[in-house]
Enzyme design. Structure first.
Site, PDB file in Angstrom:
ATOM      1  N   MET A  10     -74.993   0.772  80.663  1.00 32.21           N
ATOM      2  CA  MET A  10     -75.537   0.648  79.883  1.00 32.21           C
ATOM      3  C   MET A  10     -76.441   0.017  79.127  1.00 32.21           C
ATOM      4  O   MET A  10     -77.598  -1.061  80.147  1.00 32.21           O
ATOM      5  CB  MET A  10     -74.855  -1.388  79.655  1.00 32.21           C
ATOM      6  CG  MET A  10     -73.134  -0.947  80.628  1.00 32.21           C
ATOM      7  SD  MET A  10     -72.695  -2.477  81.311  1.00 32.21           S
ATOM      8  CE  MET A  10     -73.645  -2.237  82.987  1.00 32.21           C
ATOM      9  N   GLN A  52     -69.375  -6.890  72.766  1.00 39.75           N
ATOM     10  CA  GLN A  52     -70.500  -7.820  72.780  1.00 39.75           C
ATOM     11  C   GLN A  52     -70.481  -8.321  71.050  1.00 39.75           C
ATOM     12  O   GLN A  52     -70.893  -9.249  70.886  1.00 39.75           O
ATOM     13  CB  GLN A  52     -71.919  -6.856  73.226  1.00 39.75           C
ATOM     14  CG  GLN A  52     -71.887  -6.688  74.419  1.00 39.75           C
ATOM     15  CD  GLN A  52     -73.912  -6.357  74.920  1.00 39.75           C
ATOM     16  OE1 GLN A  52     -74.231  -5.403  73.898  1.00 39.75           O
ATOM     17  NE2 GLN A  52     -74.010  -6.049  75.942  1.00 39.75           N
ATOM     18  N   THR A  83     -78.346  -4.249  83.834  1.00 41.73           N
ATOM     19  CA  THR A  83     -79.050  -4.357  82.245  1.00 41.73           C
ATOM     20  C   THR A  83     -79.116  -5.700  81.943  1.00 41.73           C
ATOM     21  O   THR A  83     -79.404  -6.839  82.550  1.00 41.73           O
ATOM     22  CB  THR A  83     -77.856  -3.830  81.089  1.00 41.73           C
ATOM     23  OG1 THR A  83     -77.705  -5.296  79.677  1.00 41.73           O
ATOM     24  CG2 THR A  83     -76.177  -4.306  81.751  1.00 41.73           C
ATOM     25  N   ASN A  84     -80.404  -6.311  81.386  1.00 41.76           N
ATOM     26  CA  ASN A  84     -80.782  -7.342  81.368  1.00 41.76           C
ATOM     27  C   ASN A  84     -78.841  -7.939  80.619  1.00 41.76           C
ATOM     28  O   ASN A  84     -78.621  -9.653  80.579  1.00 41.76           O
ATOM     29  CB  ASN A  84     -81.771  -7.692  80.191  1.00 41.76           C
ATOM     30  CG  ASN A  84     -82.661  -7.333  81.043  1.00 41.76           C
ATOM     31  OD1 ASN A  84     -83.460  -8.801  81.779  1.00 41.76           O
ATOM     32  ND2 ASN A  84     -83.134  -6.392  81.160  1.00 41.76           N
ATOM     33  N   THR A  85     -78.917  -7.626  79.079  1.00 44.82           N
ATOM     34  CA  THR A  85     -77.836  -7.812  78.463  1.00 44.82           C
ATOM     35  C   THR A  85     -76.943  -8.354  79.078  1.00 44.82           C
ATOM     36  O   THR A  85     -76.195 -10.214  79.482  1.00 44.82           O
ATOM     37  CB  THR A  85     -77.216  -7.634  77.172  1.00 44.82           C
ATOM     38  OG1 THR A  85     -78.841  -7.821  76.919  1.00 44.82           O
ATOM     39  CG2 THR A  85     -76.316  -8.402  76.586  1.00 44.82           C
ATOM     40  N   CYS A 197     -85.315  -6.009  78.128  1.00 47.94           N
ATOM     41  CA  CYS A 197     -84.450  -4.882  78.168  1.00 47.94           C
ATOM     42  C   CYS A 197     -84.322  -3.960  78.478  1.00 47.94           C
ATOM     43  O   CYS A 197     -85.177  -3.819  78.524  1.00 47.94           O
ATOM     44  CB  CYS A 197     -83.628  -4.747  76.730  1.00 47.94           C
ATOM     45  SG  CYS A 197     -82.871  -3.116  76.251  1.00 47.94           S
ATOM     46  N   THR A 198     -83.419  -3.589  79.126  1.00 48.53           N
ATOM     47  CA  THR A 198     -83.925  -2.034  80.394  1.00 48.53           C
ATOM     48  C   THR A 198     -84.616  -0.355  79.464  1.00 48.53           C
ATOM     49  O   THR A 198     -84.966  -0.184  80.653  1.00 48.53           O
ATOM     50  CB  THR A 198     -83.173  -1.336  81.529  1.00 48.53           C
ATOM     51  OG1 THR A 198     -81.544  -1.515  80.397  1.00 48.53           O
ATOM     52  CG2 THR A 198     -82.600  -2.579  82.238  1.00 48.53           C
ATOM     53  N   GLU A 199     -84.235  -0.710  78.648  1.00 51.20           N
ATOM     54  CA  GLU A 199     -84.216   0.472  77.612  1.00 51.20           C
ATOM     55  C   GLU A 199     -85.577   0.386  76.927  1.00 51.20           C
ATOM     56  O   GLU A 199     -86.123   1.492  76.812  1.00 51.20           O
ATOM     57  CB  GLU A 199     -83.579   0.697  76.599  1.00 51.20           C
ATOM     58  CG  GLU A 199     -82.206   1.578  76.733  1.00 51.20           C
ATOM     59  CD  GLU A 199     -81.003   0.316  77.122  1.00 51.20           C
ATOM     60  OE1 GLU A 199     -80.674   0.615  77.538  1.00 51.20           O
ATOM     61  OE2 GLU A 199     -81.477  -0.892  77.144  1.00 51.20           O
TER      62      GLU A 199
END
Length: 236
Positions: A10, A52, A83-85, A197-199
Site C-alpha cells: 500500500m 479509500q 502505510t501512514n494512511t 506517506c511512505t512513498e
C-alpha cells in the site's frame, strides 16, 4: 530475533523500502549473513485505493484486520502496517490480533521528542493531512503542534502520491513542488517536516532541503528492528 509482521502493498513501492531498511538494520547490528525474520503479506493496492475513494473505512478495517490475522498465523510477533494512511483503521487491526501493533505515528513522534521538536509540518495523503487519526494522535499523546499545507498544496501533495509515487514515477517538477511546500511550512514555524506517506521519501531526501525531515518509513523500520532485537521492551 523476533519475527516482524509486515502488512504491505500500500503501495508495494514503499514496501520494497521497508524490506530493504529492516534487513539492512539487522545486518548492521548483527553482521555477517544475518537478515531479518519477516512475515510479509502484500495487498492489492488498487482495491484498497478504490475503498479509500469511496470512504468505506469499515470495509478497509475488515480487510486489514483479516490480513493481520493471517500474518499473525504465519508466526509474526509484532505487526507493522506499511502505510501512514491505513493507520486510520489501526484500532480495528489491533483488536483483531493478539500481537502488538507498532504504530507509525508513535515511532515518528518519539523521534521528534528525542530531537526536542515541538512544532512540525505534515505531508501525506489528504486523509492523513486532513483527518484527525494521525494529527490528533501526535497532538494528544505527544504534545506536538502539527501544521499542514493550505488546500491547494494539500491537493498537490495528494495527487503526486497517487498519480506518480505509487506508480513508481519520480518527477523533478513534483520534487520542486514538494520542496517549495516544505519551505512554506518551515516559514510558518515548523521546526521539521514529517514525510507522512511512505512513498514521499522516494522523491524527497534530507540532502534536498535544509529543513529537518522525518521519513516515516525509515523511523518505522528502525523501530521494528530495535524491537525485534530486544533493544526496546515494548511498542509504546
Amino acid at each position: 530475533m523476533k519475527t516482524i509482521g509486515l502488512l504491505g502493498g500500500m503501495s508495494w513501492e514503499s514496501t520494497l523500502e521497508y524490506y530493504r531498511l529492516i534487513n539492512q538494520g539487522v545486518k548492521a547490528r548483527l553482521g555477517g549473513l544475518h537478515s531479518a525474520r519477516i512475515a510479509l503479506l502484500s495487498l492489492d493496492f488498487a482495491e484498497i485505493e478504490a475503498l479509500q475513494r469511496a470512504d468505506d473505512w469499515p470495509t478497509l478495517g475488515a480487510r486489514l484486520a483479516e490480513a493481520a490475522r493471517q500474518i499473525e498465523a504465519a508466526g509474526a510477533e509484532c505487526l507493522l502496517i506499511g502505510t501512514n494512511t491505513m493507520h486510520r483503521v489501526a484500532e480495528e487491526v489491533q483488536a483483531a490480533i493478539r500481537i502488538p501493533l507498532l504504530h507509525i505515528a508513535d515511532a515518528t513522534a518519539e523521534r521528534l521528542v528525542e530531537r526536542e521538536i515541538r512544532s512540525v509540518g505534515l505531508l501525506g495523503t489528504a486523509f492523513t493531512m486532513e483527518q484527525d487519526f494521525y494529527k490528533g494522535r501526535l497532538a494528544e499523546r505527544f504534545g506536538l503542534e502539527v501544521l499542514v499545507p493550505d488546500r491547494m498544496d494539500r491537493d498537490t501533495v495528494h495527487r503526486v502520491i497517487y498519480q506518480e509515487l505509487c506508480r513508481g514515477e519520480l518527477n523533478e517538477a513534483s520534487r520542486a513542488e514538494y520542496l517549495r511546500i516544505i519551505a512554506v511550512l518551515a516559514e510558518r514555524g515548523a521546526e521539521a517536516v514529517i514525510l507522512g506517506c511512505t512513498e514521499i521519501g522516494l522523491l524527497v531526501a534530507q540532502d534536498d532541503t535544509p529543513v529537518p525531515l522525518i521519513d516515516t518509513t525509515i523511523v518505522h523500520a528502525e523501530a521494528a528492528v530495535a524491537w525485534a532485537l530486544d533493544e526496546v521492551t515494548s511498542l509504546g
